[in-house]
Design an enzyme around this catalytic site. Sequence first.
Site, PDB file in Angstrom:
ATOM      1  N   ASP A 141      -0.963  -0.057   6.188  1.00 61.22           N
ATOM      2  CA  ASP A 141      -0.961   0.630   7.479  1.00 61.22           C
ATOM      3  C   ASP A 141      -2.310   0.519   8.174  1.00 61.22           C
ATOM      4  OD1 ASP A 141      -2.451   2.231   5.862  1.00 61.22           O
ATOM      5  OD2 ASP A 141      -1.490   4.107   6.438  1.00 61.22           O
TER       6      ASP A 141
ATOM      7  N   ASP B  29       0.857  -1.172   0.000  1.00 68.75           N
ATOM      8  CA  ASP B  29       0.000   0.000   0.000  1.00 68.75           C
ATOM      9  C   ASP B  29       0.903   1.235   0.000  1.00 68.75           C
ATOM     10  OD1 ASP B  29      -2.616   1.311   0.532  1.00 68.75           O
ATOM     11  OD2 ASP B  29      -1.570   1.915   2.347  1.00 68.75           O
TER      12      ASP B  29
ATOM     13  N   THR C  25       0.086   5.109   0.654  1.00 69.81           N
ATOM     14  CA  THR C  25       0.029   6.158   1.660  1.00 69.81           C
ATOM     15  C   THR C  25       0.159   5.580   3.066  1.00 69.81           C
ATOM     16  OG1 THR C  25      -1.426   7.301   0.165  1.00 69.81           O
ATOM     17  CG2 THR C  25      -1.297   8.157   2.411  1.00 69.81           C
TER      18      THR C  25
HETATM   19  P1  ADP Z   1      -3.469   4.549  -0.433  1.00 69.85           P
HETATM   20  O1  ADP Z   1      -4.123   3.501  -1.240  1.00 69.85           O
HETATM   21  O2  ADP Z   1      -2.339   5.187  -1.193  1.00 69.85           O
HETATM   22  O3  ADP Z   1      -3.006   4.091   0.913  1.00 69.85           O
HETATM   23  P2  ADP Z   1      -6.013   5.662   0.457  1.00 69.85           P
HETATM   24  O4  ADP Z   1      -6.760   4.480  -0.019  1.00 69.85           O
HETATM   25  O5  ADP Z   1      -5.942   5.906   1.905  1.00 69.85           O
HETATM   26  O6  ADP Z   1      -4.553   5.718  -0.186  1.00 69.85           O
HETATM   27  O7  ADP Z   1      -6.663   6.957  -0.224  1.00 69.85           O
HETATM   28  C1  ADP Z   1      -6.766   7.047  -1.631  1.00 69.85           C
HETATM   29  C2  ADP Z   1      -7.072   8.432  -2.085  1.00 69.85           C
HETATM   30  O8  ADP Z   1      -8.362   8.808  -1.615  1.00 69.85           O
HETATM   31  C3  ADP Z   1      -6.123   9.486  -1.570  1.00 69.85           C
HETATM   32  O9  ADP Z   1      -5.016   9.637  -2.425  1.00 69.85           O
HETATM   33  C4  ADP Z   1      -7.014  10.719  -1.568  1.00 69.85           C
HETATM   34  O10 ADP Z   1      -7.035  11.301  -2.845  1.00 69.85           O
HETATM   35  C5  ADP Z   1      -8.382  10.172  -1.261  1.00 69.85           C
HETATM   36  N1  ADP Z   1      -8.746  10.273   0.158  1.00 69.85           N
HETATM   37  C6  ADP Z   1      -8.919   9.255   1.035  1.00 69.85           C
HETATM   38  N2  ADP Z   1      -9.277   9.729   2.244  1.00 69.85           N
HETATM   39  C7  ADP Z   1      -9.304  11.062   2.154  1.00 69.85           C
HETATM   40  C8  ADP Z   1      -9.591  12.130   3.068  1.00 69.85           C
HETATM   41  N3  ADP Z   1      -9.920  11.921   4.337  1.00 69.85           N
HETATM   42  N4  ADP Z   1      -9.523  13.372   2.604  1.00 69.85           N
HETATM   43  C9  ADP Z   1      -9.196  13.598   1.323  1.00 69.85           C
HETATM   44  N5  ADP Z   1      -8.910  12.662   0.441  1.00 69.85           N
HETATM   45  C10 ADP Z   1      -8.965  11.408   0.824  1.00 69.85           C
HETATM   46 MG    MG Z   2      -3.073   3.525   2.972  1.00 71.99          MG
END
Ligand code: ADP
Ligand code: MG
Length: 569
Positions: free
Chosen positions: A461, A267, A269
Amino acid sequence: MLIAGSPVFRKAVTAAVRGRITAHALMSFGALAALAIGQWVTAAVVVLFMRIGDHVERFTAARARRAVGDLTALAPPTARVERDGTEEEVPTGEVRVGETVIVRPGAQIPVDGEVIGGRATVDQAAITGESMPVDVGPGARVFAATLARLGTLRVRVTRVGPDTTFGRVITLVEQAEAHRADVQRVADRFSGYYLPVVVGIAALTFLLSHNLLATVAVLVVACSCSLALATPIAMLASVGAGARRGLLIKGGKYLESLARADVLLIDKTGTVTLGRPQVVDVLALNGVSDLEVVTLAASAERYSEHPLAEAVRAAARERGLPLEEPEQFEALPGLGVRARVHGALIAVGSGRMVPAAASTKEAAALEAQGNTLLYVARDGVPIGAIAAADTLRSEVPAALDAVRALGVGTIELLTGDHERAAAALAGRLGLPYRADLLPEDKIAIVRDYQARGHTVVMVGDGVNDAPALAQADVGIAMGAAGADVAIEAAHVALMRDDWMLVPEVLRIARRTMRVVALNIAFTAVYNLVGLSLAALGVLPPILAAAAQSLPDLGILANSSRLLRQRAGS
Ligand code: ADP
Ligand code: MG
């Protein structure tokens, strides 16, 4: 012999009455067979080893219980709480969430909480296995059972008792102890199948040779269930060794999958990045000001726990902007948030959520640099975008090299972030990636690999990726100290934010399975040779009685090597 052996015979009979053939039955059978043909000394030797075995087992169980007792003792019994302006010492169990506790130098922190005053160095080894103390000051999170030095802290309590990270670790360790009982069950189940086989060989021996001594020797030499113990003992040793290094492995079966793993999904972020993004730019559209975009976005994000939400709130704080109280709030996992602020519907999230806004050139350029763009819309009209940058964890490239060297052929980055942002980061790591994924897309990818026969390890995470972690053969959670979701969802929790623990746990798993293979080969060959010699009449019953206890010791010695294993070796 009958008196000394009676406790074991009794256990065997009690179990047999309930329809279960146990390891005790196997041993009693051997002893009684020896007795039946007048081999008194042999019977006595078998009984002697039976009793020794029982004592060793009781001793091990007692030591395990003591280990849990030690862990619990690490949590301090009392805490100093500020109440009505004075400092009171109360039992830790009476501290409430939201109160303020004072931690003096040299004292243990009694609760999980946030530092609101003072500075100190904290030794977090009890939680993370890392002995290097960390400096903490206002805003830092501290954990129960860690040790504060060189400074007094004021801590606002966020979690108490069993809810603390330490409380959860204890619960998990206790559950692992319960697995110890499984070891015994495995041995018993094995005996159920094994006993008829042994009796069959003994019968055959008697039919072919009419040699009573050889028949009894067969029964005696087969008394031990070491073959059944070969696997669980090694796994227990590794789970224990891992726990001391900040690696919480929730069961031996995950070691088996880790040793086989050939796909690693990551993953983005919060996993390859630090998960502490910062706002680097604000774009405003349609006549709205930058400041208004930040105010509205931060107000909408007020109750979101996503790291990106924290970045937006921090940007508002830095600019001295007041946060509004949202009237409605909805988090859409992997997409963003929607909230009603002053009657207007504010949406903050990825380009999938606020599509009309995704098209500006500046936004695309910011994304191509690896920034995550959060688009903001009011009542469906795009009003701007906020660019956030997160830092790559510095040890990731080295950790990935180590993982590759261990033979994991496929490594892929999965993210809910935009294509361009993902491409920039994946490029720096030299990894293939898939972007614009929703939490359910991540699960589907894991399932797809599994359907094609791969063993999948997923590192995340726990934010928006918990279901994918659970679906993977082994889900590994980063930064689990303090994050409930991560500890709950993962099969392996890394209590310390260190990517090098990922190749580490793979190595531990491989070493464990090598020890298991050696254990099995050793006992199988030993028992086979023992049985053959006994059946041929070469091995007298008395020697057989002595010989049957050796494989157990061999397995214990071989497996205990795992307890001593060094990091990185
Ligand atoms: P990753 O897959 O990289 O871990 P997430 O699944 O947590 O990322 O989030 C994917 C995308 O959704 C982020 O890049 C963002 O654009 C959007 N996003 C998710 N949660 C939020 C939030 N609370 N506020 C703004 N954008 C969000
Ligand atoms: Mg994530």
